[in-house]
Motif scaffolding. Structure first.
Motif, short mmCIF file in Angstrom:
data_model
loop_
_atom_site.label_atom_id
_atom_site.label_comp_id
_atom_site.label_asym_id
_atom_site.label_seq_id
_atom_site.Cartn_x
_atom_site.Cartn_y
_atom_site.Cartn_z
N SER A 282 31.96 -26.70 23.21
CA SER A 282 30.70 -26.09 22.99
C SER A 282 30.59 -26.98 21.46
N THR A 283 29.65 -26.26 21.10
CA THR A 283 28.83 -27.05 19.63
C THR A 283 29.20 -25.71 18.50
N ARG A 284 29.65 -24.84 19.11
CA ARG A 284 30.00 -23.64 18.45
C ARG A 284 31.64 -23.97 17.88
N GLN A 285 32.16 -24.29 18.87
CA GLN A 285 33.64 -25.08 18.51
C GLN A 285 33.37 -25.54 17.29
N ILE A 286 32.71 -27.00 17.45
CA ILE A 286 32.96 -28.21 16.84
C ILE A 286 32.52 -27.10 15.20
N THR B 111 32.67 -36.31 6.09
CA THR B 111 33.47 -36.00 7.87
C THR B 111 32.40 -37.55 9.10
N LEU B 112 33.51 -37.93 9.53
CA LEU B 112 33.66 -38.67 10.01
C LEU B 112 33.50 -38.32 12.20
N ILE B 113 33.01 -38.09 12.67
CA ILE B 113 33.64 -37.54 13.73
C ILE B 113 33.73 -38.34 15.34
N GLY C 153 26.96 -34.82 19.55
CA GLY C 153 26.06 -34.66 18.55
C GLY C 153 25.15 -34.08 18.28
N LEU C 154 25.09 -32.82 18.96
CA LEU C 154 23.66 -31.50 18.14
C LEU C 154 25.03 -30.35 17.02
N ALA C 155 26.38 -31.16 17.27
CA ALA C 155 26.67 -30.15 16.36
C ALA C 155 26.57 -31.45 14.98
N ALA C 156 27.07 -32.08 15.29
CA ALA C 156 26.62 -33.47 13.96
C ALA C 156 25.12 -33.18 13.40
N GLY D 32 23.67 -30.09 5.17
CA GLY D 32 24.22 -29.93 3.82
C GLY D 32 25.51 -31.43 3.97
N TYR D 33 26.07 -31.29 4.91
CA TYR D 33 26.95 -31.97 5.29
C TYR D 33 27.07 -33.54 5.86
N ASN D 34 27.77 -33.79 4.95
CA ASN D 34 27.27 -35.95 5.20
C ASN D 34 28.56 -36.43 6.31
#
Length: 602
Positions: A85-89, A105-107, A120-123, A130-132
């Motif tokens: 899930s997005t929460r986990q990511i 951070t590279l995913i 993608g949603l988590a990114a 504020g994360y790159n």
């Protein structure tokens, strides 16, 4: 077709979570967030681009077991074949990510719909916080054409592991100070030069589903079929009927990997002299032995002029227990923005991640010209051990030995039948292999024929033939006994029934018995050999010794096995139908040799 069997667990147990618990407990270099199924490396490094990956379970060691130094920094696991899930990511990003300038951070994500959507949603949420962050989808499959799936595109297969290792190594390279843009660029270049295709003898089966599960049952292949271009979630590929010879299969696979004729599936250009990396992946259920056999056939079949710069063989990206393999090629020559030697260094750099199993070797070893094969120091044309002893070679090693071996071959079907009941089923074939090897030498080996009058020379050659042609316990026992007999015959001044019987006795008690605990009464070939030797030593009478050997052999039908596989066989299995009792196959085989030999002398 019967699906793969699995152990029984508690109903509704989350096997992915249980697997992560054991992974964390057995790896002191990582930490686990159980609620979110996140494994991460707690080591903090400044000015480092963080690499996060993840996806559904069932592809282990991908992704969680790739968390470690010089590989990825965190992995997020979903349920089997289901995206996290997005929460986990987000939990993983917040735990290892950084908002500092120059870091990022590279995913790395496999190109499947659920993974792309959730990662993608988590990114995007992470960027808002504020994360790159950059997202890198892996798309190395060549089985899916451009027209076949325009919406999702190529799938991610075993090439994902190479992307992990290279971007993980680069992000940890302290002498480079790569920023997120650099690592993302490198990852995209690697991905755009990867091609993978897989083949399997069957689909995978998911733990927790029973054979009564109609959906899972329908997914299994016919026993005579294989599949080319399958996905790692049981997505169907091209059915192959019947299962092709491995050489024919590999030819087809390389055509799909390298050919430019199929414009719909031609993704990476390869020239004949390009430099490349070869990755051979166990999709889950292929034995290590067979995987390396397949690897050798792959190396023999690659239609490129240069040998691979690296050869990586292991289980990298699996589909649970699917009995298949895949081939991945990375074209290094197409990547000009990064030095080829640096990319190879990122593959080579050691890691403590438990899932990365290829060993690290000095690059100089890979670059060494030629192969790493040596000739045997043992030459086939070496002269045999000789002595001054003389016998009638045509009688004792021509006529008598030939008669003994032919009698053994006549008894082989019976020996094999017995051994299929109470042994491994190979005793008859093993003895036949030795007999045929010696018979061939008697007919065609001139050096053998020239030394028939010398018992030491002849037996030393026979010993070598037995060692080369016979395996298993029988081969070992015969080889040790014959080796000891050659040594004891060398000590003789003359050949007589007295001296030879003494040599036979010493070879048994001071030779063979040093290496086996088998004795009479143990239901082995010793029940034939020991009575024969003891009787011959006592009475110097070949016929009496033969009768003792027969009695000992026949007694094995009433004995409880104490050695080998037969010692684990239930008592009722020793009945050969009706009231007949099965004797020990090895004892029967040795009796056939002794009987054929002695009867020919009369």
């Amino acid at each position: 077709m019967t699906i793969g069997k699995h152990w029984v667990y508690d109903k509704h147990e989350d096997l992915v979570s249980t697997h992560l618990l054991a992974l964390a407990k057995s790896n002191p270099a990582v930490r686990l967030i159980p609620d979110e199924k996140v494994i991460y490396n707690p080591k903090k490094e400044t000015k480092k681009v963080v690499v996060i990956s993840g996806g559904g379970g069932g592809h282990e060691p991908l992704h969680a077991a790739y968390v470690g130094d010089n590989l990825i920094d965190a992995a997020v696991s979903g349920a089997i074949f289901a995206s996290p899930s997005t929460r986990q990511i987000m939990a993983a990003i917040r735990k290892v990510g950084s908002k500092k300038d120059g870091e990022g951070t590279l995913i790395v994500v496999k190109n499947y719909t659920g993974d792309i959507l959730h990662f993608g949603l988590a990114a995007e949420r992470a960027k808002a916080d504020g994360y790159n962050v950059e997202l890198l989808p892996v798309t190395d499959d060549v089985a899916v054409g451009r027209e076949q799936n325009k919406m999702v595109g190529r799938r991610a297969l075993a090439g994902t592991a190479l992307v992990h290792k290279i971007v993980g190594g680069a992000s940890s390279a302290k002498d480079k100070n790569y920023d997120l843009a650099d690592i993302a660029k490198l990852g995209n270049l690697i991905n755009s030069n990867l091609v993978t295709i897989g083949a399997s003898l069957d689909r995978t089966s998911v733990p927790g589903k029973s054979e009564d599960d109609e959906e899972q049952e329908e997914e299994q292949l016919h026993p005579e079929s294989a599949e080319l271009g399958l996905g790692i979630h049981n997505e169907p590929g091209q059915r192959l009927d019947p299962i092709p010879h491995i050489k024919d299969l590999l030819k087809t696979m390389f055509e799909k990997l390298l050919s430019s004729e199929d414009k719909d599936r031609h993704y990476v250009d390869f020239k004949n002299d390009d430099e490349y990396v070869l990755l051979i992946n166990n999709i889950g259920g292929t034995s290590t032995l067979e995987l390396y056999v397949i690897a050798e056939k792959i190396l023999e079949s690659i239609p490129l002029s240069k040998k691979p710069k690296r050869i990586l063989i292991s289980d990298f990206v699996t589909s649970l227990n699917a009995p298949g393999f895949s081939i991945t090629l990375l074209n290094l020559s197409n990547i000009t923005d990064f030095d080829q030697h640096e990319i190879l260094a990122y593959i080579d750099v050691p890691t403590n991640a438990p899932g990365w199993k290829p060993k690290t070797y000095d690059s100089k070893l890979w670059d060494a010209p030629g192969d790493n094969f040596d000739e045997s120091p043992i030459k086939d044309d070496e002269d045999p051990v000789t002595s001054s002893l003389k016998i009638d070679g045509q009688l004792y090693f021509g006529k008598a030995l030939k008669s003994a071996l032919e009698n053994l071959l006549k008894e082989e079907p019976k020996i094999t039948h017995y051994d299929t009941k109470v042994g491994d089923g190979d005793c008859g074939e093993t003895l036949a292999a030795g007999a045929n090897s010696i018979l061939k030498a008697l007919e065609s080996n001139k050096s053998f024929q020239e030394h028939l009058d010398d018992p030491v020379a002849t037996l030393s050659v026979i010993t070598e033939l037995v060692e080369e042609s016979m395996g298993g316990t029988s081969g070992g026992l015969y080889s040790i006994y014959l080796t000891a007999l050659v040594q004891n015959l060398q000590k003789l001044k003359e050949v007589s029934i007295e001296t030879v019987s003494g040599a036979l006795e010493s070879s048994l008690y001071d030779g063979l018995f040093k290496y086996t605990r088998a004795r009479t009464g143990g239901r082995t070939l010793i029940d034939t050999l020991q009575p024969f030797v003891d009787t011959l030593v006592k009475g110097k009478d070949l016929k009496a010794a033969l009768e003792a050997a027969k009695k000992g052999c026949n007694s094995t039908g009433d004995l409880k096995a104490k050695f080998g596989r037969a010692s684990y066989v239930a008592d009722e299995e020793f009945q050969d139908g009706g009231d007949g009792k099965i004797p020990d196959p090895g004892a029967v085989g040795l009796l056939a040799i002794i009987e054929g030999y002695i009867n020919s002398l009369n």
